[in-house]
Structures are given as structure tokens and as C-alpha cells.
Scaffold this motif. Structure first.
Motif, PDB file in Angstrom:
ATOM      1  N   ASP A 593       0.850  -1.190   0.000  1.00 45.45           N
ATOM      2  CA  ASP A 593       0.000   0.000   0.000  1.00 45.45           C
ATOM      3  C   ASP A 593       0.884   1.237   0.000  1.00 45.45           C
ATOM      4  OD1 ASP A 593      -2.593  -1.246   0.137  1.00 45.45           O
ATOM      5  OD2 ASP A 593      -2.125  -1.787   2.197  1.00 45.45           O
ATOM      6  N   ARG A 601      -4.276   6.682  -3.465  1.00 41.75           N
ATOM      7  CA  ARG A 601      -3.788   5.462  -2.853  1.00 41.75           C
ATOM      8  C   ARG A 601      -3.452   4.434  -3.919  1.00 41.75           C
ATOM      9  NH1 ARG A 601      -7.119   3.485   2.270  1.00 41.75           N
ATOM     10  NH2 ARG A 601      -5.271   2.180   2.391  1.00 41.75           N
ATOM     11  N   THR A 603      -2.399   0.335  -4.561  1.00 46.43           N
ATOM     12  CA  THR A 603      -2.322  -1.024  -4.034  1.00 46.43           C
ATOM     13  C   THR A 603      -1.672  -1.897  -5.094  1.00 46.43           C
ATOM     14  OG1 THR A 603      -4.283  -0.780  -2.648  1.00 46.43           O
ATOM     15  CG2 THR A 603      -3.609  -3.015  -3.199  1.00 46.43           C
TER      16      THR A 603
END
Length: 651
Positions: A593, A601, A603
Motif C-alpha cells: 500500500d 492510494r 495497491t
């Protein structure tokens, strides 16, 4: 020419003629007073002022029409995508359980208009009664939370008026609350062809209704202390306003994490929270009767559901997701004979919830179990078929282990990121390297050869495969092909180096590196291949796969403990990992992450780096007597290791 244009032209012409005549008449008067002179000077400007006003009003009308058109276009794009997603969740035939949800009144700040109970079929009407339109959907894993949110989205789109906002369902997992909610949410509209400026305008005007799925997925930590992102997200959502007060939105979260947040006095204010109830026997009967071609085959199952509400089978089939999985598994037919492959009464043979989950997962087609979470999966595990034959395999190269593996340096922007010593001359070498990639981040895993042996779920059944393992040192390709078919795992432990590199042109902040367990069972016991020898070195990062929530640790403390690592462009960092288990068979992948320079964000899921030995597949070691097949090293007359030979097989 339109009516409005002709009317504006006529008014302009009339004003032009009238003001000209007035100005000429005043100029012919013998005595012109100062006010009259002012009128003479300003009169010709009146038609131009009228045209400017008419053009401004026309632009306003066109702008409003453009916004309405963009909103309609957005709704037209969302509807088919969400319809397709709902079809995937429902499975074959599109049958669904009319689940019940109940209002859970909070101590304060509840939305008005919430009925005590509602049904999936009337979800839109239930939502429209709320004032303000703020709804929190909670439920256990697999209860149908996303399906209920989809029902609201599609229902609102189905009878939408031009002035109604367009519901847009997005996952909260990609939101870093350090970024303002409206800015982040506007960015989600880009997937539907709306540029950033227009998206921000639509959000400011509240022309889009946020439907936010996965509040519980914003934090990877299992405890309330790991809910930092969710707490910050709720603070922003409580500040989300429209002209009437709290802004309408729909929020989806699992029940237990939401209760944790509520215990910290953090919840969505001015909202109605509903909780989806478990499926009862009558609902299961109605669903299976509608979906199955011969409901009589399910009679024994339905009888147990009705008579024993707390049985393991009743608990498993208490969610729509697992009802769908069960129906899919037991309605499967042989493509040639069209006979059913299994009978539902087989489900009555299992005595525990975990056995049933494992059995259904083992036989479900790929993708069917998505969204159907068992208690094990709530802990980051995925149960596998405990009734399958377990197999164990172990394999190692003596010279490679003692000498090491040659790893070519990996570079980003000219910077070397990893290297290890070269092997002894003449020793077979192997570089186990796999990569996960994102436009901002790259992850490379370099796995050491297994030093503790290998195990497998499958047995060697052919003479050709047995011969290939016996020629391991001289025919590496043939032996590797056999090991791939066996799907071998490391026995006891696996050692590897994980390198994370910033491949973007701006800084990236890595916030967490987490092992995600996808399967956890008892250690496999079918085949064991003994190691050829060797030992491992000192590893600074430990991964204990025996614990309930495994994490990377250093000196007994979490490697990423409420901290982060900022990487400059081209910069990298390494984790040298020793993963181990003595109690389970575990499969996992690594999740990274991070947050990019824009606050988005990231991932990145990193797959198993070793398709032969399985660096992310580890099984606890059993006593030799418990393995069905036991393989030991095969040596030449000069004691040189040639490969493996079958030492013992249970009869």
C-alpha cells in the motif's frame, strides 16, 4: 433561426430604430438640456446592452443544458456497468434472495423516516424516505451489502428525473483521507469520460450521489487501532454538506468494524444504519426452488435448515453469497451425459462449518466464491478442501544451497538494487524472480532455493515422472516440469528478498507491506521430498505464518508500525524475509500500500515469485511416518547426488 433568436433580433431592431429616432429628435431641439444631451449620448448604447444581456442569459441556459446533458450521459454509462456487475454477483439465472434489513438506531444523529425493517426488493423506496438521504449498510461477510447498494443505485437510475443526482458507486479502498473527499471523489468521474474541471463542478453542485463501498477495507489492521483511515474518512463524510445540511450519500461497511468505530464514537452522523439479517429457511427454500431445475433434490438440505437453525450447514447457508455457491456447485452437470455431478445430500455429511466452506470452495468454479467470505476468510484466510487428498513434496539442490544463487543486479535509473554471491563452479543455478508492477511502483521478489525440503498435495503416479525426479541434477527442466504439476511448497520455511522501487517521476510514500493469506489448512501429508542439504543465513525480517494475522516483523516489532517509507524517484528498499510455519499449510501473496504525489492510494499485489518451488507456499513439517510418499536423495556410486528416489509409500 430559432424563436428566441428571432425575438432578440426583433427587439434589437426596434430598440435601434427607436433610440436613433429619439436621439435625432432631441438633437434638433433649439435648446438641449444636460439630461437630454445625456439621453442623446446613451440612447444608441441601449440596443448593445440588450444584446449583451440576451447573450449572457442564453449562455446560462446553454451551460445548464450542458450540465444536464453530461449528467444524463454519466447515468447512461453507469447503468449498464452496474447491471453487469449485479448479474455477476447473482450468478446463473439472476435469482436473488429477498433479504431483510433492519434499522439499527444509534444513540443520536439518526436520519428521519427510517422504517424498522425493509426488504431488498423495496430498497429504493426505503432510501427515498430518509431525510437526509444518508444510509449506512452493514452486514456480515457475504450478507449482500454490495448487492443492496447496487439495488439502490440501479433503482435510482431507473426512475431518475433530470434534477436528481446520479448515484456513483466507488470503492473506498483507494482513498487516502489526507486528500479532501470531494477532490478524491471528483477524480473517480474520470473513468466515465468527465474531465477534472467538469467533475469538480458536478460534485460542487451535488449532481452526483456518492455510494461508498468498503469503509472496513480502508485499513488493513485487524484491531480498532488499525482504523485510522476509516476514522479520518468518517470525519470528512460528516462534514460533507449540501444546501439543506448533511449531504446525501450511501456508505457500506461490515458490521463488526462499524461497531468498533461506533465504540470510538465515530459513525456517520444524520444517517440511518441498517443491518442485513441472516437468510432463514423459508428464504433459502424460495431461492433454491426458483433457481434449481429439480428442487426435490434439495429436500433433505431444506429439511435440516428448517429443523435446525443453528446447525453448521444452516450457518453456512445463512448468506446469499454462500447459497449461490452451493447452488452452483450442486447444479453442475456432466457436459456429455448432463447428469448432476453431485447430490445436495452430500452436504449433510460434514460436521463443521470449516469443512463445508472448504468443500464448497474446492468445487466452486473460478470466481464464484468472490464475495462469499467464510469466518476463515474474515481472518485473511481462504479455506481449502479438507477432504481432498493432501500431498507433500520436498526438493532442493545441494550445491546451490551451500553456494548461493547468482542474482543479476536490478536497476532503476542506473541504481543497483540487489545482488548475491555466485554459486560454486558446476552447480546448477536458478534465479527465481517475479515482479508486480504499477505506473508508480515496481516490486521484485528474488527467492532463495529451498533449504528445508519440499512437500506437495499430489503424488507421483507415473513411471516417467518418477524417472525425471531421479535425474534431477542432469535433467533440471524435466524435473521442474514434474514439480510444477505437483504444485510443491516449501517445507517449514521460505527465504526471499522483496525489493520495492519507485518507478515514477515523483515521490511515493509506502505505507504498508502486508502478507495476504489466501489459503490455510492443516499441513499436507501426501508426498515429502527430502532436502539435499544446506542452511540459511541471518534474515532481518521475520514472517510468522502460524499467527492469526501474519505481518512482517523486525526484532519482534511490526516492520510498518504506524510509519511509512517515502521513496524518491528511482529509489528502492529491500526486505529480506524468512517466512515459516509449523502448524499449517499456507498460501499467500504480498500487498503493498502506498500514496502517490497526488494523494491517490496505490495497491500493488505481488504474486508468488517461484512457479516451481513456491516461495509464497509453505507447509509445516510432519513426522516422516505421516507422509504417504517419502522421497530421499538418490546417489551415484561416488556419492554424488543425482536426484530423488521413492523411499516409501503407504499401502
Amino acid at each position: 433561426m430559432g424563436i428566441r433568436t428571432r425575438r432578440a433580433a426583433l427587439i434589437y431592431l426596434t430598440l435601434q430604430i427607436g433610440t436613433t429616432i429619439l436621439a435625432l429628435w432631441l438633437s434638433k431641439q433649439p435648446e438641449v438640456t444636460p439630461p437630454a444631451a445625456t439621453v442623446v449620448a446613451l440612447a444608441p448604447t441601449l440596443p448593445g446592452a440588450f444584446l449583451s444581456w440576451a447573450a449572457y442569459r442564453s449562455d446560462r441556459a446553454e451551460a445548464a443544458a450542458d450540465v444536464d446533458q453530461r449528467v444524463r450521459a454519466l447515468a447512461a454509462r453507469i447503468a449498464p456497468a452496474e447491471t453487469e456487475h449485479r448479474a455477476r454477483l447473482l450468478g446463473e439465472g439472476g435469482h436473488r434472495v429477498d433479504t431483510v434489513f433492519r434499522h439499527r438506531r444509534e444513540p443520536a444523529n439518526n436520519a428521519a423516516g427510517a422504517a424498522p425493517e425493509g426488504h431488498l426488493a423495496e430498497a429504493v423506496r426505503y432510501y427515498r424516505e430518509l431525510c437526509p438521504g444518508r444510509l449506512v449498510i452493514t452486514g456480515d461477510p457475504g450478507a449482500g451489502k454490495t448487492l443492496l447498494a447496487l439495488e439502490i443505485v440501479l433503482g435510482l437510475l431507473g426512475d431518475r428525473q433530470d434534477t436528481d443526482p446520479v448515484p456513483l458507486r466507488v470503492s473506498l479502498r483507494g482513498w487516502d483521507p489526507a486528500v479532501p473527499f470531494e477532490k478524491w471523489f471528483a477524480g473517480r468521474l474520470g473513468a466515465y469520460g468527465i474531465d477534472a474541471h467538469e467533475a469538480r463542478a458536478l460534485i460542487r453542485q451535488r449532481r452526483v450521489l456518492p455510494v461508498l463501498d468498503g469503509l472496513d477495507e480502508m485499513d488493513s489492521g485487524p484491531a480498532a487501532g488499525g482504523r485510522r483511515c476509516a476514522v479520518r474518512a468518517l470525519a470528512q463524510l460528516n462534514a460533507y454538506q449540501d444546501h439543506a445540511g448533511s449531504g446525501p450519500l450511501v456508505l457500506v461497511c461490515r458490521t463488526a468494524p462499524y461497531r468498533e468505530l461506533a465504540g470510538m464514537e465515530m459513525r456517520l452522523r444524520e444517517a440511518a444504519r441498517v443491518e442485513i439479517a441472516a437468510v432463514i429457511a423459508t428464504q433459502a427454500t424460495a431461492y433454491l426452488t426458483a433457481r434449481c431445475t429439480d428442487p426435490a433434490r434439495w429436500a433433505s438440505v431444506l429439511e435440516q435448515l428448517a429443523s435446525t437453525a443453528d446447525s453448521p450447514l444452516a450457518r453456512v447457508l445463512s448468506t446469499p453469497a454462500w447459497l449461490n455457491v452451493a447452488a452452483t456447485v450442486y447444479e453442475e452437470r456432466d457436459p456429455d451425459t448432463m447428469a448432476h455431478l453431485r447430490h445436495p445430500s452430500d452436504l449433510l455429511a460434514f460436521s463443521t462449518v470449516d469443512e463445508i466452506y472448504a468443500h464448497l470452495t474446492a468445487h466452486a468454479p473460478a470466481g464464484t466464491v468472490h464475495g462469499a467470505a467464510s469466518p476463515a476468510r474474515r481472518l485473511g484466510m481462504r479455506p481449502s478442501g479438507t477432504r481432498r487428498i493432501a500431498l507433500v513434496g520436498a526438493v532442493l539442490l545441494a550445491a546451490v544451497v551451500t553456494a548461493g544463487v547468482l542474482i543479476a543486479p536490478q536497476t532503476q535509473g542506473g541504481n543497483s538494487t540487489a545482488s548475491t554471491p555466485a554459486p560454486e563452479p558446476g552447480a546448477p543455478t536458478r534465479v527465481d524472480e517475479r515482479k508486480g508492477h504499477h505506473p508508480a511502483l515496481s516490486a521484485t521478489v528474488l527467492a532463495d532455493p529451498p533449504v528445508t525440503g519440499l512437500v506437495s498435495e499430489r503424488r507421483v503416479t507415473s513411471a516417467a515422472d518418477e524417472a525425471a525426479l531421479g535425474r534431477m541434477m542432469s535433467d533440471r527442466a524435466g524435473a521442474d516440469a514434474v514439480l510444477r504439476r505437483l504444485h510443491v511448497a516449501r517445507a517449514g520455511s521460505a527465504v526471499y528478498k522483496l525489493t520495492v522501487t519507485n518507478v515514477s517521476g515523483r515521490p511515493v510514500r509506502v505505507t504498508d507491506v502486508t502478507p495476504v493469506v489466501t489459503r490455510r489448512t492443516a499441513p499436507v501429508h501426501a508426498t515429502n521430498l527430502s532436502p539435499f542439504g544446506g542452511s540459511g543465513g541471518t534474515i532481518p525480517v521475520d514472517l510468522d505464518l502460524d499467527v492469526r494475522f501474519p505481518q512482517f516483523t523486525r526484532n519482534g516489532k511490526p516492520y510498518f508500525d504506524a510509519s511509512s517509507r517515502t521513496l524518491k524517484p528511482g529509489e528502492a528498499f529491500d526486505l529480506s524475509v524468512d517466512s515459516h510455519t509449523s502448524r499449517y499449510y499456507v498460501e499467500y501473496h504480498v500487498r503493498i500500500d502506498a500514496v502517490d504525489a497526488h494523494g491517490n492510494r496505490i495497491t500493488l499485489d505481488v504474486p508468488d515469485p517461484d512457479d516451481v518451488f513456491g516461495a509464497f507456499r509453505v507447509s509445516g513439517v510432519l513426522p516422516d511416518s505421516e507422509y504417504t510418499d517419502r522421497w530421499t536423495t538418490k546417489e551415484s556410486k561416488t556419492s554424488a547426488v543425482l536426484g530423488w528416489k521413492r523411499d516409501r509409500a503407504k499401502r
